[in-house]
Enzyme design. Structure first.
Site, mmCIF file in Angstrom:
data_model
loop_
_atom_site.group_PDB
_atom_site.id
_atom_site.type_symbol
_atom_site.label_atom_id
_atom_site.label_comp_id
_atom_site.label_asym_id
_atom_site.label_seq_id
_atom_site.Cartn_x
_atom_site.Cartn_y
_atom_site.Cartn_z
ATOM 1 N N SER A 19 40.263 43.460 37.948
ATOM 2 C CA SER A 19 40.658 42.157 38.488
ATOM 3 C C SER A 19 39.563 41.583 39.385
ATOM 4 O O SER A 19 39.420 40.367 39.489
ATOM 5 C CB SER A 19 41.940 42.317 39.306
ATOM 6 O OG SER A 19 41.735 43.250 40.345
ATOM 7 N N GLU A 39 39.094 43.372 48.743
ATOM 8 C CA GLU A 39 38.545 42.233 47.992
ATOM 9 C C GLU A 39 38.051 41.155 48.961
ATOM 10 O O GLU A 39 37.064 40.489 48.726
ATOM 11 C CB GLU A 39 39.635 41.687 47.062
ATOM 12 C CG GLU A 39 39.173 40.768 45.979
ATOM 13 C CD GLU A 39 38.347 41.463 44.887
ATOM 14 O OE1 GLU A 39 37.434 40.798 44.380
ATOM 15 O OE2 GLU A 39 38.595 42.642 44.542
ATOM 16 N N HIS A 79 39.597 49.992 43.774
ATOM 17 C CA HIS A 79 39.078 49.436 45.031
ATOM 18 C C HIS A 79 38.968 50.515 46.123
ATOM 19 O O HIS A 79 38.173 50.382 47.043
ATOM 20 C CB HIS A 79 40.021 48.343 45.560
ATOM 21 C CG HIS A 79 39.894 47.017 44.866
ATOM 22 N ND1 HIS A 79 40.291 46.821 43.571
ATOM 23 C CD2 HIS A 79 39.418 45.820 45.295
ATOM 24 C CE1 HIS A 79 40.073 45.554 43.230
ATOM 25 N NE2 HIS A 79 39.553 44.929 44.259
HETATM 26 N N1 DGL Z 1 41.374 47.671 41.195
HETATM 27 C C1 DGL Z 1 42.603 47.517 40.530
HETATM 28 C C2 DGL Z 1 43.329 48.805 40.311
HETATM 29 O O1 DGL Z 1 42.679 49.819 40.134
HETATM 30 C C3 DGL Z 1 43.470 46.320 40.825
HETATM 31 C C4 DGL Z 1 43.693 45.865 42.208
HETATM 32 C C5 DGL Z 1 44.483 44.559 42.152
HETATM 33 O O2 DGL Z 1 43.971 43.586 41.574
HETATM 34 O O3 DGL Z 1 45.615 44.555 42.648
HETATM 35 O O4 DGL Z 1 44.525 48.848 40.226
#
Ligand code: DGL
Length: 266
Positions: A9, A151, A185
């Protein structure tokens, strides 16, 4: 050689892209950040499937010879759709299975394993199911604000520390032998998470394990094809040219990165 397509994302998947780039220095990588639709963690499974399918089609159109779903929310809710679009010719690697395999290689069956991730990931139950199948007691918790804070650039500071304390401060993972960072993340705040856990709790970050799975999957020659990509080897596409992605990617790589906007149909 055909490029490797990687998507998330937002900036979280860059942690995976970096590991893949290290293991595949000869390959070009196309990274797609779906900035128009983040956070995925708060979306329904149906929406995550729709966005993941559109991105997969884009990456296939660009000639990618392998797809890495560098997002736990998409891996646990849309893997089937991505694989169906990719067909038999294009391998698809998710981030959940390699993390669970890594746990299996490090932790004894019967032990307790924690996992934190977005609401979409935790409510899909996929981590819990895979861990149970391998004989672990799973303790899963959604930590929904973390990805959005990261983010926004709030990592390794007071904001992320306060959020980690709110989610992990009750000591509920202290009995675990390992804690899976079930969101791409989270490696960006791994040190802060570490500080909230006793030493015996191993932190599991799937980025390297994903690169290893890709290596197993591809062997040597399966990306040979007629799509040539010239350097720079890492190309960034975003569905919306946002300042926060540009800043996040710049922080991540230590230098500005060139972003191309590629709108996804709604
Ligand atoms: N980095 C993503 C994950 O591993 C998504 C984080 C998001 O957009 O909520 O779930």
């Amino acid at each position: 050689m055909k490029p490797i397509g990687i998507f998330d994302s937002g900036i979280g998947g860059l942690t995976v892209a970096r590991a893949v780039a290290k293991s595949f220095p000869e390959h070009s990588i196309v990274y797609f950040g779906d900035t128009a639709h983040l956070p995925y963690g708060e979306k329904s499974a149906a929406l995550i499937q729709r966005y993941s399918s559109r991105i997969t089609s884009e990456l296939l159109e660009l000639g990618c010879g392998a797809i890495v779903v560098a997002c736990n929310s998409a891996s646990s809710n849309a893997l089937h759709q991505v694989k169906e679009l990719a067909g038999d010719e294009v391998p698809v690697i998710d981030v959940v299975t390699p993390a669970v395999e890594k746990v299996t290689s490090l932790v004894q069956s019967g032990c307790q394993v924690g996992v934190i991730g977005t609401r979409a990931t935790i409510s899909s139950n996929w981590y819990q199911q895979l861990l149970h199948e391998r004989g672990f007691n799973a303790h899963a918790k959604a930590t929904p604000l973390l990805a959005s804070a990261i983010e926004e650039g709030f990592h390794n500071g007071q904001v992320s520390s306060a959020l980690i304390e709110a989610y992990l401060g009750q000591g509920e993972f202290e009995e675990c032998n390992a804690l899976i960072l079930g969101c791409t993340h989270y490696p960006l705040i791994a040190e802060q998470i570490r500080a909230f856990l006793p030493d015996h709790v191993m932190l599991i970050d799937s980025a390297k394990a994903v690169a290893e799975s890709l290596m197993n999957e591809l062997g040597n020659e399966s990306l040979n094809g007629d799509v040539e990509m010239k350097p720079p080897n890492l190309q960034f596409l975003v569905s919306d040219l946002t300042q926060s992605f540009a800043l996040g990617a710049e922080r991540f790589f230590g230098a500005p990165v060139q972003l191309l906007e590629r709108k996804l149909q709604d």
